[in-house]
Design an enzyme around this catalytic site. Structure first.
Site, short mmCIF file in Angstrom:
data_model
loop_
_atom_site.label_atom_id
_atom_site.label_comp_id
_atom_site.label_asym_id
_atom_site.label_seq_id
_atom_site.Cartn_x
_atom_site.Cartn_y
_atom_site.Cartn_z
CG HIS A 35 -0.24 0.18 2.42
ND1 HIS A 35 -0.05 1.58 2.89
CD2 HIS A 35 0.44 -0.69 3.46
CE1 HIS A 35 0.64 1.31 4.20
NE2 HIS A 35 0.89 -0.04 4.39
CG HIS A 70 -4.48 -0.22 1.78
ND1 HIS A 70 -5.01 0.99 1.71
CD2 HIS A 70 -3.98 -0.32 2.97
CE1 HIS A 70 -4.69 1.64 2.66
NE2 HIS A 70 -4.13 0.81 3.46
N1 UDP Z 1 -3.40 -6.12 8.89
C1 UDP Z 1 -4.54 -6.58 9.12
N2 UDP Z 1 -5.41 -6.80 7.85
C2 UDP Z 1 -4.80 -6.81 6.69
C3 UDP Z 1 -3.82 -6.35 6.41
C4 UDP Z 1 -2.66 -5.93 7.43
O1 UDP Z 1 -5.12 -6.42 10.32
O2 UDP Z 1 -5.72 -7.44 5.86
C5 UDP Z 1 -2.37 -5.55 9.92
C6 UDP Z 1 -1.24 -6.06 10.15
O3 UDP Z 1 -0.99 -7.26 10.97
C7 UDP Z 1 -0.28 -4.94 10.75
C8 UDP Z 1 -0.98 -3.91 10.24
O4 UDP Z 1 -2.33 -4.00 9.77
O5 UDP Z 1 -0.61 -4.81 12.21
C9 UDP Z 1 -0.32 -3.15 9.19
O6 UDP Z 1 -1.05 -2.27 8.57
P1 UDP Z 1 -0.46 -1.36 7.16
O7 UDP Z 1 0.18 -2.39 6.52
O8 UDP Z 1 -1.81 -0.90 6.59
O9 UDP Z 1 0.32 -0.14 7.67
P2 UDP Z 1 1.72 0.29 8.27
O10 UDP Z 1 2.08 -0.82 9.16
O11 UDP Z 1 2.65 -0.01 6.78
O12 UDP Z 1 1.66 1.48 8.64
#
Ligand code: UDP
Length: 376
Positions: free
Chosen positions: A205, A238
């Site tokens: 994403h 996403h």
């Molecule tokens: N996650 C979730 N469902 C999904 C994909 C990711 O619950 O379908 C969780 C994952 O376990 C992690 C978090 O969302 O804790 C990561 O979110 P994201 O990748 O959107 O953001 P980032 O961590 O890159 O800021």
């Protein structure tokens, strides 16, 4: 008062909010910005959190400046009404930068969870690297997840007495959720997980990958699906339409690719625990998967989370289509290469980050004793 807006923020503040609710000295007020409406509600539900205020700042296609200005405008009356003794923010979204500056202007101490992550490149990740540096500048208490993040803050001349190494609360959240053994509701996933199928879990994403890079990710997934018909590729897409339009057309019509809506956290962590390889550009997933012993290939050029790279469980591979095909292919076919990366390591936390955060908060606000730092 805790302010948060996106799914990853919700996952990482939830253990702290739950711990705050049991503190005899502190009272918790929660404010959501509604940036990721449904994904946020899913997380609040798992942790039993009912927000006190909702700023409802989200609108499709709005720019970062509009988002920032809405947070300023709508948070200020809530600060005026609640007059919190401290404002907690987590991570590096634009909500975090706006909320912490708004609190600073009202002379409310800012407590920054997951402080001190740095990629060293102000343009990548964008705008997160700038957001986290801005937030550090106005924070009174820096809750750094690892000794490395503490060192990053000290290099920027942040006063050491205001930095506490807590571990990352994402590990608290992961342990709490895995312990619940929540069911997998999607039958396309429940069966393969139960049967121990070979699963490639993919999430993508990042804003700096939008456009050509993400198209390349889509093409790489198609080639991998065709080359490895026995491997199930699971792609929780996403919500952002820019991400969907770049990736999904390339994987349409492939029987071994399952595209889902964003999975509820309990479901996602179960699929992650059952996966063979994780391919991602996510920050949170880079922290969680190593503690489950899963090799992680990161589709970025740099990372602000070097600890698991150093431990050998995470490899940075960028977004080049051929490189993604080669690196995933190698892990799926070369047992030695796989064994070298599939080690359970916990450089990001021991599940006690929320307890250390609350102790540090009580020390700041009511003179309680701090707990010893997380040592990594
Ligand atoms: N996650 C979730 N469902 C999904 C994909 C990711 O619950 O379908 C969780 C994952 O376990 C992690 C978090 O969302 O804790 C990561 O979110 P994201 O990748 O959107 O953001 P980032 O961590 O890159 O800021």
């Amino acid at each position: 008062m805790t302010v948060y807006g996106t799914r990853p923020e919700a996952i990482k503040v939830a253990p702290v909010i739950r711990a705050l609710e049991t503190s005899p000295h502190l009272e918790s007020v929660t404010v959501v910005t509604g940036q990721h409406r449904e994904m946020l509600d899913q997380v609040n539900e798992i942790f039993g959190i009912i927000p006190d205020h909702d700023l409802e700042v989200f609108a499709h296609g709005q720019g970062l400046n509009v988002l920032m200005s809405k947070v300023f405008e709508r948070l200020d009356p809530v600060l005026e009404q609640e007059r919190p003794d401290a404002l907690i923010v987590q991570g590096d979204t634009s909500t975090v930068a706006a909320a912490s500056i708004a609190a600073f202007y009202r002379q409310i101490p800012v407590v920054h969870l997951e402080a001190g992550l740095r990629s060293g490149d102000i343009h990548s990740p964008f705008p997160e690297e700038a957001n986290r540096k801005l937030t550090s500048q106005v924070s009174a208490l820096h809750l750094a997840p690892t000794p490395t993040s503490k060192q990053n803050l000290l290099r920027e001349a942040i006063d050491e007495s205001t930095v506490v190494v807590t571990g990352n609360t994402v590990i608290d959240a992961l342990l709490h959720t895995v312990d619940q053994g929540l069911p997998i509701s999607d039958p396309r996933l429940a069966g393969p997980v139960k049967e121990g199928a070979s699963i490639l879990l993919v999430t993508s994403h990042r804003r700096e990958n939008w456009g050509g890079a993400m198209e390349g990710v889509g093409r790489a997934l198609r080639r991998l699906a065709e080359h490895f018909p026995d491997v199930l590729i699971v792609l929780p897409a996403h919500r952002n339409p820019i991400v969907r339009e770049a990736v999904l057309p390339h994987v349409r019509g492939l029987s071994n690719v399952v595209v889902t809506e964003p999975l509820a956290y309990g479901e996602f962590t179960r699929v992650m625990a059952a996966s063979t390889v994780v391919l991602t550009d996510s920050g949170g997933v880079q922290e969680e998967a190593p503690s489950l012993g899963k090799p992680v290939l990161v589709m970025r050029e740099n990372t602000e989370r070097p600890e698991a790279v150093d431990a050998g469980t995470v490899r940075l591979i960028g977004t080049d289509e051929q490189r993604i095909v080669d690196e995933v292919g190698r892990l799926l076919t070369d047992k030695d290469a796989y064994a070298q990366m599939a080690n359970a390591v916990n450089p990001y936390g021991d599940g006690r980050a929320a307890a250390r955060s609350i102790a540090a908060l009580e020390h700041l606000l009511v003179d309680g004793a701090r707990l010893p730092d997380f040592e990594g």
